[in-house]
Design a protein around this motif. Sequence first.
Motif, PDB file in Angstrom:
ATOM      1  N   SER A  21       0.824  -1.206   0.000  1.00 43.47           N
ATOM      2  CA  SER A  21       0.000   0.000   0.000  1.00 43.47           C
ATOM      3  C   SER A  21       0.864   1.265   0.000  1.00 43.47           C
ATOM      4  CB  SER A  21      -0.928  -0.004   1.212  1.00 43.47           C
ATOM      5  OG  SER A  21      -0.178  -0.024   2.431  1.00 43.47           O
ATOM      6  N   GLU A  24       2.270   1.659  -3.463  1.00 46.11           N
ATOM      7  CA  GLU A  24       1.242   2.168  -4.376  1.00 46.11           C
ATOM      8  C   GLU A  24       1.000   3.666  -4.154  1.00 46.11           C
ATOM      9  OE1 GLU A  24      -3.441   1.255  -5.549  1.00 46.11           O
ATOM     10  OE2 GLU A  24      -2.382   0.076  -4.012  1.00 46.11           O
ATOM     11  N   ARG A  25       1.008   4.086  -2.890  1.00 46.72           N
ATOM     12  CA  ARG A  25       0.817   5.502  -2.601  1.00 46.72           C
ATOM     13  C   ARG A  25       1.967   6.342  -3.134  1.00 46.72           C
ATOM     14  NH1 ARG A  25      -0.024   4.797   2.216  1.00 46.72           N
ATOM     15  NH2 ARG A  25       2.008   5.322   3.145  1.00 46.72           N
ATOM     16  N   GLU A  26       3.183   5.846  -2.980  1.00 47.37           N
ATOM     17  CA  GLU A  26       4.337   6.577  -3.502  1.00 47.37           C
ATOM     18  C   GLU A  26       4.318   6.647  -5.026  1.00 47.37           C
ATOM     19  OE1 GLU A  26       7.789   4.763  -1.941  1.00 47.37           O
ATOM     20  OE2 GLU A  26       7.563   5.608   0.082  1.00 47.37           O
ATOM     21  N   ASP A  27       3.868   5.569  -5.668  1.00 47.69           N
ATOM     22  CA  ASP A  27       3.761   5.600  -7.130  1.00 47.69           C
ATOM     23  C   ASP A  27       2.724   6.619  -7.585  1.00 47.69           C
ATOM     24  OD1 ASP A  27       5.666   3.654  -7.202  1.00 47.69           O
ATOM     25  OD2 ASP A  27       4.245   1.984  -7.455  1.00 47.69           O
ATOM     26  N   THR A  28       1.619   6.705  -6.840  1.00 46.07           N
ATOM     27  CA  THR A  28       0.583   7.685  -7.203  1.00 46.07           C
ATOM     28  C   THR A  28       1.101   9.109  -7.043  1.00 46.07           C
ATOM     29  OG1 THR A  28      -1.122   6.128  -6.458  1.00 46.07           O
ATOM     30  CG2 THR A  28      -1.754   8.440  -6.721  1.00 46.07           C
ATOM     31  N   LEU A  29       1.787   9.384  -5.933  1.00 46.59           N
ATOM     32  CA  LEU A  29       2.334  10.722  -5.719  1.00 46.59           C
ATOM     33  C   LEU A  29       3.390  11.074  -6.771  1.00 46.59           C
ATOM     34  CD1 LEU A  29       2.715  10.759  -1.820  1.00 46.59           C
ATOM     35  CD2 LEU A  29       0.972  11.903  -3.202  1.00 46.59           C
ATOM     36  N   THR A  30       4.185  10.083  -7.153  1.00 48.55           N
ATOM     37  CA  THR A  30       5.210  10.333  -8.166  1.00 48.55           C
ATOM     38  C   THR A  30       4.584  10.656  -9.518  1.00 48.55           C
ATOM     39  OG1 THR A  30       6.709   8.826  -7.015  1.00 48.55           O
ATOM     40  CG2 THR A  30       7.239   9.375  -9.283  1.00 48.55           C
ATOM     41  N   SER A  31       3.555   9.925  -9.892  1.00 49.68           N
ATOM     42  CA  SER A  31       2.893  10.177 -11.180  1.00 49.68           C
ATOM     43  C   SER A  31       2.184  11.531 -11.189  1.00 49.68           C
ATOM     44  CB  SER A  31       1.892   9.059 -11.475  1.00 49.68           C
ATOM     45  OG  SER A  31       0.902   8.990 -10.456  1.00 49.68           O
ATOM     46  N   VAL A  32       1.574  11.893 -10.052  1.00 53.52           N
ATOM     47  CA  VAL A  32       0.916  13.201  -9.970  1.00 53.52           C
ATOM     48  C   VAL A  32       1.938  14.331 -10.070  1.00 53.52           C
ATOM     49  CG1 VAL A  32      -0.371  14.736  -8.442  1.00 53.52           C
ATOM     50  CG2 VAL A  32      -1.076  12.361  -8.689  1.00 53.52           C
ATOM     51  N   SER A  35       3.161  14.558 -13.735  1.00 47.74           N
ATOM     52  CA  SER A  35       2.165  15.197 -14.616  1.00 47.74           C
ATOM     53  C   SER A  35       2.047  16.686 -14.335  1.00 47.74           C
ATOM     54  CB  SER A  35       0.801  14.517 -14.436  1.00 47.74           C
ATOM     55  OG  SER A  35       0.348  14.654 -13.095  1.00 47.74           O
TER      56      SER A  35
END
Length: 356
Positions: A21, A24-32, A35
């Motif tokens: 988890s 996954e949270r770090e991947d989401t923050l990195t993608s945001v 972008s």
Amino acid sequence: GTGKVDRRRLGQMVGLLSDPSRREREDTLTSVELSSIQSWYKTLLPLVFMSVYHNVREFARLPLIEEDLAEIPLRCILLLWNVFLEFSWRVLSLFYLILLLWHLPQTNFFSRWCAQLPLKEYSVLVLFCALAPDARWGLLSSSPGICFGLRRGRFLSWPGACLVGFPVWVRDCGWWMRNRTAWEIGKWYAYSVKTYACSAKDRFVNFVRRRSRRLGLSRECDWCKTPVWRYGGRVERDVANAWYCSACWAHYYNHKECAKCKVWAARGALAPLSLAALAVAPEVGAGAGAPAADAGATAAAAVANGAAASAASSSSVWLCITCLPLELQKNASGFKTSPRPRPSAFSSSRSSSTSS
């Protein structure tokens, strides 16, 4: 025997395995974050637009012959190559101008002037590079930044560093605009421009007033203490010996003396003598409980006043709003209501001149 630590085995023993988890949270923050950085590259769109515009205009001027129709694909490729070259020198000029900006003092005039503009200094630099007519202007404008890069050994490394850091720097200047509409942003900058224009106007007016006072072109009013041009005031010897501006003189002549209470007022109207006598009547009949002799004298005075009023019914007197009858108070528009009292210096001089 070698003293090395098997980090994988140590992780299995102490239980420091990666949490799915958390990953996954770090991947989401990195993608945001990625972008968000990529979206601020849109600041370079004016450079792209001007590069395409110049080359398309040159391409449209070339004559097109039927035998040259086979060369159209080659011309299109050449057009794209020219657009790329022009965009490249515009971007390089922008990057070296940013390097020059970084070497300026932190509180320089350019930064203070651009503080109220969108994206501050970066928007001005982008527009300047977009409006450059050709590569010679770009080279000339970015030559100080190139000199700084050569002296500090950053001539080749700076474009790469600026290519990565430019969206981050621009985002820091325009981060407050991310959740606002274009209308709200436009209103804010319109208000900023209006405030700056008003302050500049006030500074200019104060400068002109100081210079005009030193040159003797203006003078301070003795009543309102406002510096006014010399043609905007005067001295009237029959009223006062001081110099007053035209606004104070208009305020002075806005008053009239009431025929009943003898008070200088700014609001009132002309009333016929008959109505003026009726307005005075309550004061005349105020002694109703007096002795018979006084009552007879009062009645005789009232009859005399009535006769005088009927004889001079064609005449009129000016009454203030307090002494004016109720039926004439709605017509009390002869003088405007003034927020200030009649100047005492004026009135004392006027009273002395009137009595003399």
